[in-house]
Structure formats: C-alpha cells, structure tokens
Design a protein around this motif. Structure first.
Motif, PDB file in Angstrom:
ATOM      1  N   TRP A   8       0.815  -1.216   0.000  1.00 59.91           N
ATOM      2  CA  TRP A   8       0.000   0.000   0.000  1.00 59.91           C
ATOM      3  C   TRP A   8       0.843   1.258   0.000  1.00 59.91           C
ATOM      4  CZ3 TRP A   8       0.797   3.189   4.186  1.00 59.91           C
ATOM      5  CH2 TRP A   8       1.439   2.624   5.271  1.00 59.91           C
ATOM      6  N   THR A  43       1.315   6.975   0.389  1.00 62.84           N
ATOM      7  CA  THR A  43       0.610   5.775  -0.022  1.00 62.84           C
ATOM      8  C   THR A  43       0.398   5.757  -1.531  1.00 62.84           C
ATOM      9  OG1 THR A  43      -1.614   6.735   0.148  1.00 62.84           O
ATOM     10  CG2 THR A  43      -0.643   5.798   2.155  1.00 62.84           C
ATOM     11  N   LYS A  44       0.064   4.594  -2.043  1.00 68.54           N
ATOM     12  CA  LYS A  44      -0.376   4.506  -3.423  1.00 68.54           C
ATOM     13  C   LYS A  44      -1.715   5.214  -3.566  1.00 68.54           C
ATOM     14  CE  LYS A  44       2.078   0.311  -4.716  1.00 68.54           C
ATOM     15  NZ  LYS A  44       1.989  -1.058  -5.243  1.00 68.54           N
ATOM     16  N   LEU A  46      -5.433   6.125  -3.916  1.00 66.11           N
ATOM     17  CA  LEU A  46      -6.659   5.505  -3.437  1.00 66.11           C
ATOM     18  C   LEU A  46      -7.848   6.164  -4.131  1.00 66.11           C
ATOM     19  CD1 LEU A  46      -5.711   5.691   0.356  1.00 66.11           C
ATOM     20  CD2 LEU A  46      -5.294   3.770  -1.193  1.00 66.11           C
ATOM     21  N   THR A  52      -4.203  10.450  -2.248  1.00 64.79           N
ATOM     22  CA  THR A  52      -3.025   9.857  -1.624  1.00 64.79           C
ATOM     23  C   THR A  52      -2.902  10.392  -0.199  1.00 64.79           C
ATOM     24  OG1 THR A  52      -1.586  11.603  -2.503  1.00 64.79           O
ATOM     25  CG2 THR A  52      -1.741   9.556  -3.775  1.00 64.79           C
ATOM     26  N   LYS A 390     -10.720  -1.905 -10.204  1.00 66.05           N
ATOM     27  CA  LYS A 390      -9.287  -1.781  -9.950  1.00 66.05           C
ATOM     28  C   LYS A 390      -8.544  -1.358 -11.207  1.00 66.05           C
ATOM     29  CE  LYS A 390      -8.898  -5.086  -6.117  1.00 66.05           C
ATOM     30  NZ  LYS A 390      -8.298  -6.365  -5.666  1.00 66.05           N
TER      31      LYS A 390
END
Length: 483
Positions: A8, A43-44, A46, A52, A390
């Motif tokens: 993550w 973070t990656k 979201l 982020t 996704k």
C-alpha cells in the motif's frame, strides 16, 4: 535512502540532515542549527487514483538563537538555548480533472535543552488548493490559494526563534520533504520575517494567513499541435489503445480472485478427461472402420484443439496468456469465439447419437462435462466488477495525464498575475491582533505549464514601523498537472 513498495506504500524515504538558517527581521536575525533524522512516506493512489495520504516524522536537536535589537520577550520565552524536538505530520492530497487539494496537520513536541519533557506543543494546519481551467484554446486560468493556521501551547519554556515569525519568507515543517507544510504566516508585502511584534512580546504563539494567486495565460504556445488534438482518427486509436490496456489490467485482477484459482486447479483434470475421451473415440473409430468418418474427424479435431488450449493454460507462466486460454475453454456466454469444451460436448453428443450410444464415449464425455460445469460455475463467481474497478483506478492517472498533455499543457506561456494576502499574528491573551493585507500584481513565465517563475510587487496596507510600504516578490514554483 528511499524505497518504492509493492504494497500500500508507494514511496518512503529516510534522511539524515544538518540544517543552519538565519532569517532577517529588520531588527536583527533569528537563527539556528540542528541535526535531524526524518522519515516520510506516501501511499499509493486511493479512491480510483484520486487520493493519496502522506505521513512522516522528524527527530532533531540543536540550538536556537536570536539577536534582535530592543527585544521584547513574551512570558515563558528565552532568547537563545539548546533544544530537542519531535515533529509528526499526516496529510491528504487529492487530484481531480482540474483541481489539486491538500490538507495537512503537523504536531511538534519540544523541550529546552536535552530534557525528557515537553516544554511546548506546536500545532499546524495547512490547506492548499490549486485550480486551473482552460478558458479558450490553451488559455489557462490558474488560481492558487493557501490557508495556514498555527497555535503554540507553552507549559514550560520556549526559545524565541521557535515562536511564529511572518513575512514573505516561507518556513516548512519538515525541510527537504516533498510534502510541504508551512509553519508561519506568509504575507508577500512584508519583507523577510518582519511580522513578529505582538502585544505580549516578540514572536507570536498563534497565527493564521491566507494567500491567493491568480494568473491567466495571455501569450502561449501549445505543446501538442492542434492538427493532432483535433484529429478524429488519432483520438479514436488512442482511446482504443487505452481500452486494450484497461482490459488487460482487468484480466490480471480477475486472475487474483479465489474462484479463478479454484478454476485453474481443475485444469489437470480437464486434460485427463480430454485424453480419456479421445482414447474412447479412437477405440470406437477403430472398431467401426469406414463408418461415420466425417463425425469421427470433427470430434477428434475438436478434442485436440481443446487439449491444446488446456495444456497452454496449465503451462502458462504469464497470467494474461493463461486467462485467455482458460476463457477459450469455456461456454459461449463466457467466450463467444472459442468455447472449446462446449464444442467438444456438442460433437461427441452428435457422434454418440449416430452410434446409438457407445457406453465408453458416454462415460468419458459425462466425466468431462462435470468438470466443464464446475469450471464455468467458478468462472461466473469471479468478481468482474471489482477487477474492472481496480483496472479503471489504475488507468485513471494515465487518462488524466494524456488529457492534460493534449488539452492543457503549453510549451511556454506568459501570464499577468494578481496576488492578495491576509495575515494575523497574536500572542498570549492579546488575541490575534489586527489584520494585515497585501495586494499585489506581477507577471509569470511558465514552461510546459509546470515550472513557473513569478515576479511582482505587493503593497503593505497600513504598514507598521520598520516594515515599509511594500516589497518586490519573486517565486519559483511547480504545478503538478500529472499528480
């Protein structure tokens, strides 16, 4: 050091720093030096690639010094001392089609000298918004706004330079961090750190500031020629390529579904059942030479094709290739062009009907059909909508980037600029003090709609002693169009 993560966390970084600074106030300088160790992480993306989260911390120790003329120390303030502090922050950043928004909170716990106690607590809130919108062909209206607020609680003592000093100098919560949080009131009309006088003494323990910058591209040269941007065939091919990549990503995420893994576990059984069926058909063919030659040939051809697909799926090391081979085995509702197992069942049923039902072929085909039904049941339970979501989230950045390159980015541009700043600084029970205003104007030169240089003049409305009527301001900035 830095690290790019598979989980993550998109990026993390560890730094050891030595920092020294000296800031002019008009009545002398405040300065300091420190050694620090810090950690930061992001973070990656979201929420379909739009959000982020950032976080980090810094542990430092050193000294803070002041050399102000006619210094007025507020209660619980020392002019100079050694110190230690821990800084922590968390923030959120979002990126939409024409907006970037970020909100951050920072907490500093500090002590005078190398003591295991908290002499002061500093709270910082920093909110930033950028809006750019094309009004006309590559003529971008650019609005940048920032609101910062800070409060210091002092149960013990605090060095004077750790209090709030404002002006056109920007101080950052974690120096050198890509996640930039302001820690002082910024007003471009007041030079250096000259905004620091309060009723209770020099240096504030509370402040807020708001900064607005507006620019509009008057002279510009687009990065992408209009012939390409307006070409229907080119845009159709580009969108088709994006859809192909999105489909491949969707297939990849589908292969991570537990039902897909259950389906793959059935591939060895499929190969065994196909081999047994082929053997049964060949045995009957040999027992009836010259009979039903076309039907036997069609069935054996269908069985051989299905066997190749099953073997390819079982042996594939690339998940995309395996997914395609698996789909090729399943029924028309899954894969219209292939459906190899269904074709085997159809031809075998027709052959066995012509043969007046051969028991060995019937047993082998029934065994294969049970496995086929189980595989298709597992396939239909794969959460395709989640895989699609996704894939679209991962492609959102690519789509935004391409759209920005084609529709927003100029090779260069020149823009008139308007600025307006508001700030308040206070201390103790004296409140925030009076509002300070700083309107101004200037010009901006921008390269690739990203890096820009801005110069102008801001007027200090109702100047205080030693501040002057205004000052020139210069800034180098980067707008992250592709975040």
């Amino acid at each position: 050091g830095s690290n790019d993560s598979e989980g993550w966390l998109a990026h993390s970084e560890w730094l050891l720093n030595y920092n020294y600074y000296s800031l002019p106030t008009g009545e002398g300088n405040i300065k300091g030096g420190d050694f620090s160790a810090q950690f930061t992480g992001v973070t990656k993306a979201l929420a379909q690639g739009n959000v982020t989260l950032g976080f980090g911390g810094l542990l430092e120790g050193g000294n803070r010094q002041s050399a102000l003329r006619n210094v007025r120390l507020a209660e619980n303030t020392v002019p100079s001392s050694g110190y230690g502090s821990l800084r922590l922050y968390v923030g959120l950043a979002s990126r939409l089609r024409h907006n970037v928004f970020s909100a951050s909170y920072g907490l500093e716990l500090g002590s005078v000298g190398p003591a295991a106690r908290v002499d002061w607590r500093k709270h910082i809130g920093d909110i930033r918004h950028e809006l750019w919108y094309p009004l006309g062909d590559h003529r971008i209206l650019d609005l940048e706004s920032r609101f910062t607020v800070g409060v210091i609680q002092i149960p013990g003592k605090i060095p004077l330079p750790e209090r709030f000093f404002g002006g056109n100098n920007e101080e950052l919560f974690l120096p050198g961090d890509s996640w930039k949080i302001r820690t002082n009131p910024v007003i471009r009309a007041i030079p250096g750190s000259s905004l620091y006088r309060t009723i209770a003494g020099d240096g504030g323990d509370k402040f807020f500031s708001y900064n607005l910058t507006a620019a509009y591209s008057v002279w510009r040269k687009p990065l992408m020629p209009s012939e390409i941007v307006k070409d229907a065939d080119f845009n159709a091919e580009l969108q088709n390529a994006i859809e192909v990549v999105t489909g491949s990503l969707q297939n990849y995420h589908a292969t991570k579904d537990p039902h897909y893994l259950e389906l793959v576990a059935l591939l060895p059984s499929v190969q065994t059942a196909l081999d047994e069926l082929k053997q049964a058909v060949q045995n009957v063919q040999q027992a009836r030479p010259g009979q039903f030659e076309a039907q036997f040939e069609d069935c054996l051809k269908a069985i051989n094709t299905a066997t190749r697909r099953a073997r390819s799926a079982a042996q594939a090391t690339d998940v995309g290739q395996q997914y395609g081979s698996v789909r090729a085995l399943l029924s028309p509702s899954v894969e219209v062009d292939e459906n190899r197992l269904a074709k085997v069942m159809t031809c075998v049923t027709e052959l066995n009907s012509a043969l007046a039902v051969d028991a060995s072929i019937a047993r082998a085909s029934a065994s294969l059909d049970r496995i086929r039904v189980n595989m298709e049941a597992e396939f239909r339970q794969i959460d395709e909508s989640q895989a699609e979501s996704k894939a679209k989230a991962e492609m959102a950045f690519t789509r935004r980037t391409l759209s920005t390159l084609f529709n927003d980015v100029n090779l260069y541009s020149v823009s008139p600029v308007f600025v307006f700043d508001v700030a308040k600084l206070g201390s103790g029970s004296g409140g925030f003090g009076s509002l300070r205003y700083g309107p101004g104007a200037g010009l901006r030169f921008e390269i690739a709609s990203t890096a820009h240089f801005t110069a102008g003049y801001a007027w200090n409305i109702n100047p205080r002693p030693g501040e002057g009527n205004g000052t020139m301001f210069f800034s180098l900035g980067v707008r992250d169009l592709f975040r």
